[in-house]
Write a protein that holds these residues in place. Structure first.
Motif, PDB file in Angstrom:
ATOM      1  N   LEU A   1      39.784  65.554  40.483  1.00 30.09           N
ATOM      2  CA  LEU A   1      40.324  64.318  41.015  1.00 30.09           C
ATOM      3  C   LEU A   1      40.200  63.629  39.736  1.00 30.09           C
ATOM      4  CD1 LEU A   1      40.944  62.146  42.850  1.00 30.09           C
ATOM      5  CD2 LEU A   1      38.594  61.761  43.517  1.00 30.09           C
ATOM      6  N   VAL A   2      39.394  63.671  38.677  1.00 29.12           N
ATOM      7  CA  VAL A   2      39.283  62.925  37.498  1.00 29.12           C
ATOM      8  C   VAL A   2      40.776  63.201  36.747  1.00 29.12           C
ATOM      9  CG1 VAL A   2      38.380  62.678  35.293  1.00 29.12           C
ATOM     10  CG2 VAL A   2      36.950  62.466  37.468  1.00 29.12           C
ATOM     11  N   LYS A   3      41.255  64.368  36.521  1.00 22.35           N
ATOM     12  CA  LYS A   3      42.328  64.695  36.098  1.00 22.35           C
ATOM     13  C   LYS A   3      43.671  64.154  36.474  1.00 22.35           C
ATOM     14  CE  LYS A   3      45.116  68.679  34.478  1.00 22.35           C
ATOM     15  NZ  LYS A   3      45.209  70.062  34.496  1.00 22.35           N
ATOM     16  N   ILE A   4      43.612  64.098  37.875  1.00 16.54           N
ATOM     17  CA  ILE A   4      44.706  63.179  38.708  1.00 16.54           C
ATOM     18  C   ILE A   4      44.791  61.828  38.401  1.00 16.54           C
ATOM     19  CG2 ILE A   4      45.343  62.332  41.043  1.00 16.54           C
ATOM     20  CD1 ILE A   4      44.648  65.435  41.964  1.00 16.54           C
ATOM     21  N   MET A   5      43.264  61.180  38.445  1.00 18.40           N
ATOM     22  CA  MET A   5      43.275  59.819  38.197  1.00 18.40           C
ATOM     23  C   MET A   5      43.497  59.559  36.837  1.00 18.40           C
ATOM     24  SD  MET A   5      42.564  58.403  41.208  1.00 18.40           S
ATOM     25  CE  MET A   5      42.005  56.789  40.636  1.00 18.40           C
ATOM     26  N   ASN A   6      43.148  60.084  35.933  1.00 17.11           N
ATOM     27  CA  ASN A   6      43.592  59.963  34.417  1.00 17.11           C
ATOM     28  C   ASN A   6      44.890  60.133  34.072  1.00 17.11           C
ATOM     29  OD1 ASN A   6      41.000  59.102  33.254  1.00 17.11           O
ATOM     30  ND2 ASN A   6      40.321  61.353  32.964  1.00 17.11           N
ATOM     31  N   THR A   7      45.443  60.980  34.712  1.00 14.99           N
ATOM     32  CA  THR A   7      47.218  61.320  34.622  1.00 14.99           C
ATOM     33  C   THR A   7      47.899  59.983  35.163  1.00 14.99           C
ATOM     34  OG1 THR A   7      46.972  63.594  34.556  1.00 14.99           O
ATOM     35  CG2 THR A   7      49.121  62.465  35.390  1.00 14.99           C
ATOM     36  N   LEU A   8      47.504  59.639  36.385  1.00 14.72           N
ATOM     37  CA  LEU A   8      48.122  58.455  37.275  1.00 14.72           C
ATOM     38  C   LEU A   8      47.816  57.107  36.283  1.00 14.72           C
ATOM     39  CD1 LEU A   8      47.599  59.303  40.687  1.00 14.72           C
ATOM     40  CD2 LEU A   8      49.780  59.266  39.461  1.00 14.72           C
ATOM     41  N   GLY A   9      46.486  57.022  35.840  1.00  7.87           N
ATOM     42  CA  GLY A   9      46.241  55.746  35.323  1.00  7.87           C
ATOM     43  C   GLY A   9      46.918  55.308  33.840  1.00  7.87           C
ATOM     44  N   GLU A  10      47.152  56.611  33.143  1.00 11.31           N
ATOM     45  CA  GLU A  10      48.022  56.524  31.911  1.00 11.31           C
ATOM     46  C   GLU A  10      49.389  56.226  32.036  1.00 11.31           C
ATOM     47  OE1 GLU A  10      48.603  58.778  27.696  1.00 11.31           O
ATOM     48  OE2 GLU A  10      47.802  59.981  29.324  1.00 11.31           O
TER      49      GLU A  10
END
Length: 301
Positions: free
Chosen positions: A157-166
């Protein structure tokens, strides 16, 4: 396939049993709303009035403005439109009522449609793209136990959030993650999903919308999180909890919002939204008036 966020959010309705005891304002008999136009402040999560929005979005938005709210959070997006309006139409109609949209719950996001969704959110004048539950098939709901959970790992989930956040950051908007109760409950291995997100998501790209009801439901003190992770909780969902542990209008239950509001600066809160997932027979348009009155008595502005 695009699906409105209402389908995801509906899974979270009506499962409360915990009822904390703390300071309260008794507005149970406050059914009268002043005839004079209400003072404008605060926000409303439109999920609260989703049925009315489905039938008459423009008339419902006018009622929200008349109830005294200054801004809203969208909770319906499908086929490139918010409540049947293009992003620019939605923005213009809100402006005609003296409203703005600060945020949007965009639970239908995936890596294929993310760029388009982000562009549409920005075109609607919305500053915050909110992930309401773990996206892309990670969220689970057990009908038998009425409990929410997540497939996969917190690190995924962290990886998804960081990708979308960027992606959001590069587009000039901001990403927030909205909690329920399960993110605060230790998994069998001791992992607390919310803690992993707070520790591993890049604050440049990802911050948080704290739902004060669900934090209370998880038997967690929001102030402890404000102290440990200051400045990360940019938005709040404000809804009360009654004696039966159910959703209730602000000021009619037992959540000590004054105590929480006093820690606003530490939390990083920049805006807040009334939300009531289920009004249990009370007309949602009446419930939001009671909540607006409660907000003012607690000192929200």
């Amino acid at each position: 396939m695009k699906r409105p966020i209402t389908l995801l959010a509906a899974l979270a309705i009506g499962i409360m049993a915990f009822s904390p005891k703390s300071a309260t304002l008794d507005l149970r008999h406050s059914t009268e709303f002043p005839a004079a136009k209400a003072k404008k402040f605060g926000g409303l999560a439109l999920y609260t009035v989703r049925d009315a929005m489905g039938k008459d979005p423009k008339g419902t938005l006018k009622a929200v403005a008349d109830a005294g709210y200054a801004y809203v959070e969208a909770a319906n997006y499908s086929d490139g439109k918010f409540y049947g309006m293009t992003p620019t139409e939605f923005k213009s109609y809100l402006a005609s009522l003296g409203l703005t949209a600060k945020s949007a719950h965009m639970g239908m996001v995936n890596m294929e449609n993310a760029d388009q969704l982000i562009a549409d959110v920005k075109a609607a004048g919305i500053s915050y793209f909110v992930i309401p539950v773990p996206p892309m098939g990670m969220f689970t709901f057990d009908q038998a136990t009425k409990s929410m959970a997540m497939k996969g790992t917190a690190d995924e989930l962290v990886k998804i959030m960081n990708t979308l956040g960027e992606k959001c950051y590069n587009a000039g908007i901001k990403l927030l993650y909205h909690n329920h109760d399960f993110e605060f409950k230790p998994l069998p291995d001791g992992t607390v999903i919310e803690d992993v997100l707070l520790e591993k998501c890049d604050p440049k790209f990802v911050n948080f919308q704290m739902d004060l009801f669900w934090v209370t439901k998880a038997e967690v003190d929001p102030l402890a999180y404000f102290e440990k992770y200051p400045g990360r909780f940019i938005a709040w969902h404000v809804k009360d909890m009654n004696d039966e542990g159910q959703f209730a209008p602000v000021g009619t239950g037992h959540i000590d919002f004054k105590r929480i509001l006093d820690a606003k600066k530490k939390s990083g809160m920049e805006f807040y939204l009334v939300e009531q997932d289920n009004t249990f027979g009370l007309d949602p348009l009446e419930a939001i008036k009671i909540s607006h009155e409660g907000l003012e008595k607690f000192g929200f502005k």
